[in-house]
Design a protein around this motif. Structure first.
Motif, mmCIF file in Angstrom:
data_model
loop_
_atom_site.group_PDB
_atom_site.id
_atom_site.type_symbol
_atom_site.label_atom_id
_atom_site.label_comp_id
_atom_site.label_asym_id
_atom_site.label_seq_id
_atom_site.Cartn_x
_atom_site.Cartn_y
_atom_site.Cartn_z
ATOM 1 N N LYS A 35 -27.994 -29.647 -43.430
ATOM 2 C CA LYS A 35 -26.660 -30.187 -43.167
ATOM 3 C C LYS A 35 -26.054 -29.662 -41.881
ATOM 4 C CE LYS A 35 -25.492 -30.880 -47.997
ATOM 5 N NZ LYS A 35 -24.593 -30.455 -49.090
ATOM 6 N N SER A 36 -26.650 -28.639 -41.302
ATOM 7 C CA SER A 36 -26.123 -28.029 -40.091
ATOM 8 C C SER A 36 -26.220 -29.004 -38.919
ATOM 9 C CB SER A 36 -26.909 -26.750 -39.767
ATOM 10 O OG SER A 36 -26.485 -26.235 -38.531
ATOM 11 N N PRO A 37 -25.110 -29.214 -38.159
ATOM 12 C CA PRO A 37 -25.143 -30.167 -37.021
ATOM 13 C C PRO A 37 -26.025 -29.677 -35.887
ATOM 14 C CG PRO A 37 -23.014 -29.057 -37.138
ATOM 15 C CD PRO A 37 -23.793 -28.635 -38.347
ATOM 16 N N VAL A 38 -26.275 -28.382 -35.784
ATOM 17 C CA VAL A 38 -27.124 -27.854 -34.728
ATOM 18 C C VAL A 38 -28.561 -28.306 -34.922
ATOM 19 C CG1 VAL A 38 -28.009 -25.736 -33.657
ATOM 20 C CG2 VAL A 38 -25.635 -25.857 -34.421
ATOM 21 N N LEU A 39 -29.021 -28.303 -36.172
ATOM 22 C CA LEU A 39 -30.406 -28.673 -36.471
ATOM 23 C C LEU A 39 -30.595 -30.171 -36.598
ATOM 24 C CD1 LEU A 39 -31.210 -25.911 -39.069
ATOM 25 C CD2 LEU A 39 -31.869 -25.988 -36.679
ATOM 26 N N ALA A 40 -29.529 -30.936 -36.827
ATOM 27 C CA ALA A 40 -29.650 -32.368 -37.041
ATOM 28 C C ALA A 40 -30.046 -33.089 -35.766
ATOM 29 C CB ALA A 40 -28.327 -32.941 -37.567
ATOM 30 N N ALA A 41 -29.762 -32.518 -34.602
ATOM 31 C CA ALA A 41 -30.052 -33.183 -33.319
ATOM 32 C C ALA A 41 -31.480 -33.058 -32.918
ATOM 33 C CB ALA A 41 -29.224 -32.546 -32.216
ATOM 34 N N THR A 92 -36.448 -27.870 -44.770
ATOM 35 C CA THR A 92 -35.555 -26.721 -44.679
ATOM 36 C C THR A 92 -34.694 -26.689 -45.927
ATOM 37 O OG1 THR A 92 -33.802 -27.963 -43.583
ATOM 38 C CG2 THR A 92 -35.419 -26.898 -42.162
ATOM 39 N N CYS A 93 -33.906 -25.611 -46.048
ATOM 40 C CA CYS A 93 -32.970 -25.544 -47.173
ATOM 41 C C CYS A 93 -31.845 -26.546 -46.938
ATOM 42 C CB CYS A 93 -32.433 -24.129 -47.339
ATOM 43 S SG CYS A 93 -31.412 -23.550 -45.974
ATOM 44 N N LEU A 94 -31.060 -26.800 -47.937
ATOM 45 C CA LEU A 94 -29.989 -27.796 -47.820
ATOM 46 C C LEU A 94 -28.929 -27.377 -46.816
ATOM 47 C CD1 LEU A 94 -29.606 -28.772 -51.579
ATOM 48 C CD2 LEU A 94 -30.904 -29.914 -49.808
ATOM 49 N N THR A 95 -28.654 -26.085 -46.718
ATOM 50 C CA THR A 95 -27.678 -25.595 -45.762
ATOM 51 C C THR A 95 -28.127 -25.880 -44.330
ATOM 52 O OG1 THR A 95 -27.114 -23.817 -47.298
ATOM 53 C CG2 THR A 95 -26.369 -23.570 -45.034
ATOM 54 N N CYS A 96 -29.381 -25.599 -44.030
ATOM 55 C CA CYS A 96 -29.903 -25.862 -42.683
ATOM 56 C C CYS A 96 -30.015 -27.357 -42.403
ATOM 57 C CB CYS A 96 -31.259 -25.202 -42.497
ATOM 58 S SG CYS A 96 -31.219 -23.400 -42.481
ATOM 59 N N CYS A 122 -36.458 -22.184 -41.417
ATOM 60 C CA CYS A 122 -35.473 -22.168 -40.337
ATOM 61 C C CYS A 122 -34.643 -20.886 -40.353
ATOM 62 C CB CYS A 122 -34.577 -23.392 -40.471
ATOM 63 S SG CYS A 122 -33.409 -23.567 -39.130
ATOM 64 N N CYS A 123 -33.968 -20.614 -41.462
ATOM 65 C CA CYS A 123 -33.087 -19.436 -41.537
ATOM 66 C C CYS A 123 -33.777 -18.221 -42.157
ATOM 67 C CB CYS A 123 -31.813 -19.772 -42.308
ATOM 68 S SG CYS A 123 -32.082 -20.191 -44.038
ATOM 69 N N ARG A 124 -34.982 -18.399 -42.672
ATOM 70 C CA ARG A 124 -35.794 -17.316 -43.252
ATOM 71 C C ARG A 124 -35.188 -16.671 -44.481
ATOM 72 N NH1 ARG A 124 -40.697 -18.025 -41.971
ATOM 73 N NH2 ARG A 124 -41.432 -17.138 -40.062
#
Length: 124
Positions: free
Chosen positions: A118-124, A112-116, A97-99
């Motif tokens: 937890k991101s609300p943008v990617l959770a949807a 994805t990594c844990l940061t991605c 996702c974030c490369r």
């Protein structure tokens, strides 16, 4: 407890000599045991097998045995193989996702990594 049905020394029942768990004769080893000695099967056929009942799989499990005397030394890693292994491990650390290099192996359960994750943008 040893099961008598796993005793087949001449291979008439299972096709190859079969022993119960922990009762294989000396001179035979599994792939993992060969590797611990710095050896590999080297193309030889399976010499025998060990069978045991498994509570985890609720069935019968098998481990194949090879002759230690016919085993060959493990081939050493070449610089090209080391480089290929390093690239493969680096690819497992890179988040799709974030490369970025996450610094750890990206969990396949998340993708994805844990940061991605937890991101609300990617959770949807």
């Amino acid at each position: 407890m040893s099961h008598p049905r796993f005793w087949d020394l001449d291979g008439t029942r299972y096709g190859i000599p079969t022993y119960p768990y922990h009762l294989a004769p000396d001179g035979l080893a599994t792939r993992r045991q060969l590797r611990a000695r710095g050896l590999r099967p080297g193309g030889q056929p399976v010499a025998a097998q060990i069978l045991w009942r498994s509570r985890r799989t609720r069935g019968v499990r098998a481990a194949y045995l090879y002759c230690i005397s016919l085993a060959l030394p493990v081939r050493p890693m070449t610089p090209a193989k080391w480089a290929a292994l390093e690239r493969a491990l680096a690819a497992r650390r890179r988040c799709p996702c974030c490369r970025r290099d996450a610094g750890y192996t990206v969990p396949t359960s998340l993708g994805t990594c844990l940061t991605c994750a937890k991101s609300p943008v990617l959770a949807a």
